[in-house]
Design a protein around this motif. Structure first.
Motif, PDB file in Angstrom:
ATOM      1  N   GLY A  21      13.673 -14.110  -8.280  1.00 42.69           N
ATOM      2  CA  GLY A  21      14.320 -15.375  -8.581  1.00 42.69           C
ATOM      3  C   GLY A  21      13.352 -16.455  -9.011  1.00 42.69           C
ATOM      4  O   GLY A  21      13.760 -17.575  -9.332  1.00 42.69           O
ATOM      5  N   THR A  22      12.064 -16.134  -9.038  1.00 46.51           N
ATOM      6  CA  THR A  22      11.044 -17.128  -9.368  1.00 46.51           C
ATOM      7  C   THR A  22      10.145 -16.608 -10.482  1.00 46.51           C
ATOM      8  O   THR A  22      10.291 -16.977 -11.647  1.00 46.51           O
ATOM      9  CB  THR A  22      10.210 -17.484  -8.117  1.00 46.51           C
ATOM     10  OG1 THR A  22      11.093 -17.959  -7.090  1.00 46.51           O
ATOM     11  CG2 THR A  22       9.199 -18.578  -8.429  1.00 46.51           C
ATOM     12  N   LEU A  23       9.197 -15.747 -10.144  1.00 50.02           N
ATOM     13  CA  LEU A  23       8.307 -15.189 -11.173  1.00 50.02           C
ATOM     14  C   LEU A  23       9.008 -14.102 -11.982  1.00 50.02           C
ATOM     15  O   LEU A  23       8.786 -13.976 -13.182  1.00 50.02           O
ATOM     16  CB  LEU A  23       7.047 -14.632 -10.520  1.00 50.02           C
ATOM     17  CG  LEU A  23       5.927 -14.163 -11.457  1.00 50.02           C
ATOM     18  CD1 LEU A  23       5.442 -15.302 -12.348  1.00 50.02           C
ATOM     19  CD2 LEU A  23       4.767 -13.580 -10.660  1.00 50.02           C
ATOM     20  N   LEU A  24       9.875 -13.322 -11.323  1.00 51.04           N
ATOM     21  CA  LEU A  24      10.595 -12.255 -12.019  1.00 51.04           C
ATOM     22  C   LEU A  24      11.809 -12.820 -12.751  1.00 51.04           C
ATOM     23  O   LEU A  24      12.428 -13.773 -12.288  1.00 51.04           O
ATOM     24  CB  LEU A  24      11.050 -11.187 -11.035  1.00 51.04           C
ATOM     25  CG  LEU A  24       9.950 -10.477 -10.239  1.00 51.04           C
ATOM     26  CD1 LEU A  24      10.570  -9.435  -9.324  1.00 51.04           C
ATOM     27  CD2 LEU A  24       8.921  -9.842 -11.162  1.00 51.04           C
ATOM     28  N   VAL A 172      15.656 -16.236   7.897  1.00 55.53           N
ATOM     29  CA  VAL A 172      15.758 -17.069   6.699  1.00 55.53           C
ATOM     30  C   VAL A 172      16.404 -16.271   5.580  1.00 55.53           C
ATOM     31  O   VAL A 172      16.145 -15.083   5.402  1.00 55.53           O
ATOM     32  CB  VAL A 172      14.374 -17.585   6.237  1.00 55.53           C
ATOM     33  CG1 VAL A 172      13.809 -18.583   7.218  1.00 55.53           C
ATOM     34  CG2 VAL A 172      13.397 -16.427   6.019  1.00 55.53           C
ATOM     35  N   ALA A 173      17.273 -16.945   4.827  1.00 55.78           N
ATOM     36  CA  ALA A 173      17.889 -16.312   3.662  1.00 55.78           C
ATOM     37  C   ALA A 173      16.851 -16.239   2.549  1.00 55.78           C
ATOM     38  O   ALA A 173      16.135 -17.206   2.290  1.00 55.78           O
ATOM     39  CB  ALA A 173      19.097 -17.125   3.213  1.00 55.78           C
ATOM     40  N   SER A 174      16.760 -15.095   1.900  1.00 52.26           N
ATOM     41  CA  SER A 174      15.779 -14.928   0.829  1.00 52.26           C
ATOM     42  C   SER A 174      16.435 -14.678  -0.517  1.00 52.26           C
ATOM     43  O   SER A 174      15.793 -14.270  -1.474  1.00 52.26           O
ATOM     44  CB  SER A 174      14.811 -13.780   1.164  1.00 52.26           C
ATOM     45  OG  SER A 174      15.511 -12.579   1.424  1.00 52.26           O
ATOM     46  N   GLY A 175      17.751 -14.945  -0.596  1.00 53.57           N
ATOM     47  CA  GLY A 175      18.461 -14.844  -1.865  1.00 53.57           C
ATOM     48  C   GLY A 175      19.290 -13.581  -1.990  1.00 53.57           C
ATOM     49  O   GLY A 175      18.963 -12.544  -1.407  1.00 53.57           O
ATOM     50  N   PHE A 209       5.544 -22.386  -6.310  1.00 54.85           N
ATOM     51  CA  PHE A 209       6.847 -22.191  -6.947  1.00 54.85           C
ATOM     52  C   PHE A 209       7.748 -21.356  -6.036  1.00 54.85           C
ATOM     53  O   PHE A 209       7.301 -20.372  -5.445  1.00 54.85           O
ATOM     54  CB  PHE A 209       6.694 -21.442  -8.275  1.00 54.85           C
ATOM     55  CG  PHE A 209       5.811 -22.105  -9.282  1.00 54.85           C
ATOM     56  CD1 PHE A 209       6.350 -22.911 -10.277  1.00 54.85           C
ATOM     57  CD2 PHE A 209       4.433 -21.913  -9.249  1.00 54.85           C
ATOM     58  CE1 PHE A 209       5.536 -23.526 -11.219  1.00 54.85           C
ATOM     59  CE2 PHE A 209       3.603 -22.524 -10.192  1.00 54.85           C
ATOM     60  CZ  PHE A 209       4.155 -23.339 -11.173  1.00 54.85           C
ATOM     61  N   GLY A 210       9.040 -21.721  -5.946  1.00 55.79           N
ATOM     62  CA  GLY A 210       9.973 -20.927  -5.163  1.00 55.79           C
ATOM     63  C   GLY A 210      11.413 -21.247  -5.504  1.00 55.79           C
ATOM     64  O   GLY A 210      11.699 -22.225  -6.208  1.00 55.79           O
ATOM     65  N   ASP A 211      12.319 -20.415  -4.996  1.00 55.50           N
ATOM     66  CA  ASP A 211      13.737 -20.606  -5.309  1.00 55.50           C
ATOM     67  C   ASP A 211      14.650 -20.474  -4.100  1.00 55.50           C
ATOM     68  O   ASP A 211      15.800 -20.885  -4.140  1.00 55.50           O
ATOM     69  CB  ASP A 211      14.191 -19.583  -6.361  1.00 55.50           C
ATOM     70  CG  ASP A 211      14.351 -18.185  -5.775  1.00 55.50           C
ATOM     71  OD1 ASP A 211      13.376 -17.674  -5.193  1.00 55.50           O
ATOM     72  OD2 ASP A 211      15.449 -17.620  -5.890  1.00 55.50           O
ATOM     73  N   SER A 212      14.137 -19.914  -2.973  1.00 59.01           N
ATOM     74  CA  SER A 212      15.021 -19.599  -1.845  1.00 59.01           C
ATOM     75  C   SER A 212      14.532 -20.232  -0.554  1.00 59.01           C
ATOM     76  O   SER A 212      13.433 -20.780  -0.477  1.00 59.01           O
ATOM     77  CB  SER A 212      15.127 -18.077  -1.660  1.00 59.01           C
ATOM     78  OG  SER A 212      15.740 -17.476  -2.775  1.00 59.01           O
ATOM     79  N   GLU A 213      15.379 -20.102   0.479  1.00 59.52           N
ATOM     80  CA  GLU A 213      15.096 -20.716   1.776  1.00 59.52           C
ATOM     81  C   GLU A 213      13.763 -20.270   2.350  1.00 59.52           C
ATOM     82  O   GLU A 213      13.068 -21.050   3.018  1.00 59.52           O
ATOM     83  CB  GLU A 213      16.229 -20.383   2.754  1.00 59.52           C
ATOM     84  CG  GLU A 213      16.092 -21.045   4.110  1.00 59.52           C
ATOM     85  CD  GLU A 213      17.216 -20.669   5.050  1.00 59.52           C
ATOM     86  OE1 GLU A 213      17.122 -21.018   6.237  1.00 59.52           O
ATOM     87  OE2 GLU A 213      18.182 -20.015   4.602  1.00 59.52           O
ATOM     88  N   ASN A 214      13.370 -19.018   2.095  1.00 60.29           N
ATOM     89  CA  ASN A 214      12.105 -18.549   2.667  1.00 60.29           C
ATOM     90  C   ASN A 214      10.885 -19.082   1.921  1.00 60.29           C
ATOM     91  O   ASN A 214       9.751 -18.731   2.244  1.00 60.29           O
ATOM     92  CB  ASN A 214      12.063 -17.017   2.737  1.00 60.29           C
ATOM     93  CG  ASN A 214      12.055 -16.359   1.369  1.00 60.29           C
ATOM     94  OD1 ASN A 214      12.424 -16.966   0.367  1.00 60.29           O
ATOM     95  ND2 ASN A 214      11.657 -15.108   1.323  1.00 60.29           N
ATOM     96  N   ASP A 215      11.110 -19.947   0.932  1.00 67.30           N
ATOM     97  CA  ASP A 215      10.015 -20.605   0.214  1.00 67.30           C
ATOM     98  C   ASP A 215       9.791 -22.041   0.690  1.00 67.30           C
ATOM     99  O   ASP A 215       8.829 -22.690   0.256  1.00 67.30           O
ATOM    100  CB  ASP A 215      10.297 -20.628  -1.297  1.00 67.30           C
ATOM    101  CG  ASP A 215      10.393 -19.245  -1.898  1.00 67.30           C
ATOM    102  OD1 ASP A 215       9.529 -18.410  -1.589  1.00 67.30           O
ATOM    103  OD2 ASP A 215      11.344 -18.994  -2.670  1.00 67.30           O
ATOM    104  N   VAL A 216      10.669 -22.558   1.537  1.00 71.29           N
ATOM    105  CA  VAL A 216      10.641 -23.983   1.888  1.00 71.29           C
ATOM    106  C   VAL A 216       9.305 -24.403   2.488  1.00 71.29           C
ATOM    107  O   VAL A 216       8.698 -25.395   2.064  1.00 71.29           O
ATOM    108  CB  VAL A 216      11.801 -24.330   2.848  1.00 71.29           C
ATOM    109  CG1 VAL A 216      11.602 -25.713   3.459  1.00 71.29           C
ATOM    110  CG2 VAL A 216      13.128 -24.280   2.100  1.00 71.29           C
TER     111      VAL A 216
END
Length: 264
Positions: A21-24, A172-175, A209-216
């Motif tokens: 959801g970020t680099l891919l 944590v939700a990871s998407g 860079f991140g997109d999901s809760e586990n990136d906070v």
């Protein structure tokens, strides 16, 4: 298309990015030649490139190929660190925590997809053990647990786990309906902090860079942080800026712009 913003006064010594959801991209793929060119430029400037992901090392090796030799991988949401494809650090659960977690999920493993189908597991793992009951297996080195639920129900399931294991485990939700269950205090930022101490890098010198809760936590740690345009709303609230969506190679766009402006 969104306008890319950044702090032109910032000195970057580490770039840290999530994967899915970020680099891919939307198909789970990556433009490896383009990334190779970026790594060439980062290395000239002595900027470390770190992938911080909930995935484990076999999938990263499959996706990145020989490039794993040129970067650092913080996998299992911080629980293991690989530098130049060699394991440098691991953090495992203590036995009582493993026992209590398995007891909590007993009888609901299939309902919550805590147990993957063989076909799903083969997408992520090369080595697999199939057992009649999880509770009967002598797990001794657990990095994290993962489960899959309907995407709309992920937040509630994570809340219930966090309530039950307060101070011991963190879910944590990871998407895409995935939930990662970690030791309390274990997250991507923890992994980055180990690297910061080793490399003598300050949080103000990190671009993340991140997109999901586990990136906070990772985004909160970084001196400059980007949420992907396709990211969760909570992630967008904690990030400094928005990057173009993963389907537009947003991470690569931002890094390329930074490198171009550094030449000026």
């Amino acid at each position: 298309m969104i306008k890319i913003e950044m702090d032109k006064k910032m000195t970057v010594k580490m770039v840290a990015t999530d994967m899915d959801g970020t680099l891919l991209d939307g198909q789970g793929q990556l433009d490896l030649p383009r990334l190779t060119t970026i790594l060439d430029e980062l290395e000239k400037r002595d900027i470390r490139f770190v992938v911080a992901t909930g995935n484990e090392i076999p999938r990263m090796r499959l996706l990145l190929g020989d490039l794993v030799e040129r970067m650092t991988l913080v996998v299992a949401n911080g629980a293991r660190i690989f530098e130049k494809n060699q394991l440098s650090m691991s953090s495992f659960w203590e036995a009582g925590l493993i026992r209590d977690a398995l007891a909590y999920f007993a009888g609901r493993e299939r309902e919550l997809q805590l147990v993957m189908t063989k076909e799903m597991a083969q997408l992520f793992h090369k080595r697999m053990n199939f057992v009649p009951r999880l509770q009967d297996y002598p797990f001794d080195k657990v990095l994290k647990m993962s489960m899959m639920v309907e995407e709309a129900a992920a937040a509630e399931h994570a809340r219930l786990i966090n309530q039950h294991f307060a101070g011991r485990l963190s879910a944590v939700a990871s998407g895409y309906g995935a939930i990662d269950i970690l030791q309390d205090g274990m997250h991507k930022a923890w992994g980055l902090q180990q690297l910061m101490a080793k490399w003598q890098i300050q949080s103000s010198e990190i671009m993340a860079f991140g997109d999901s809760e586990n990136d906070v936590e990772m985004l909160e740690l970084a001196g400059i942080s980007y949420a992907m345009e396709n990211g969760d709303e909570r992630v967008k609230k904690v990030a400094d800026y928005l990057a173009p969506a993963n389907t537009e190679a947003g991470v690569l766009q931002v890094i390329e712009q930074y490198l171009e402006e550094e030449k000026e």
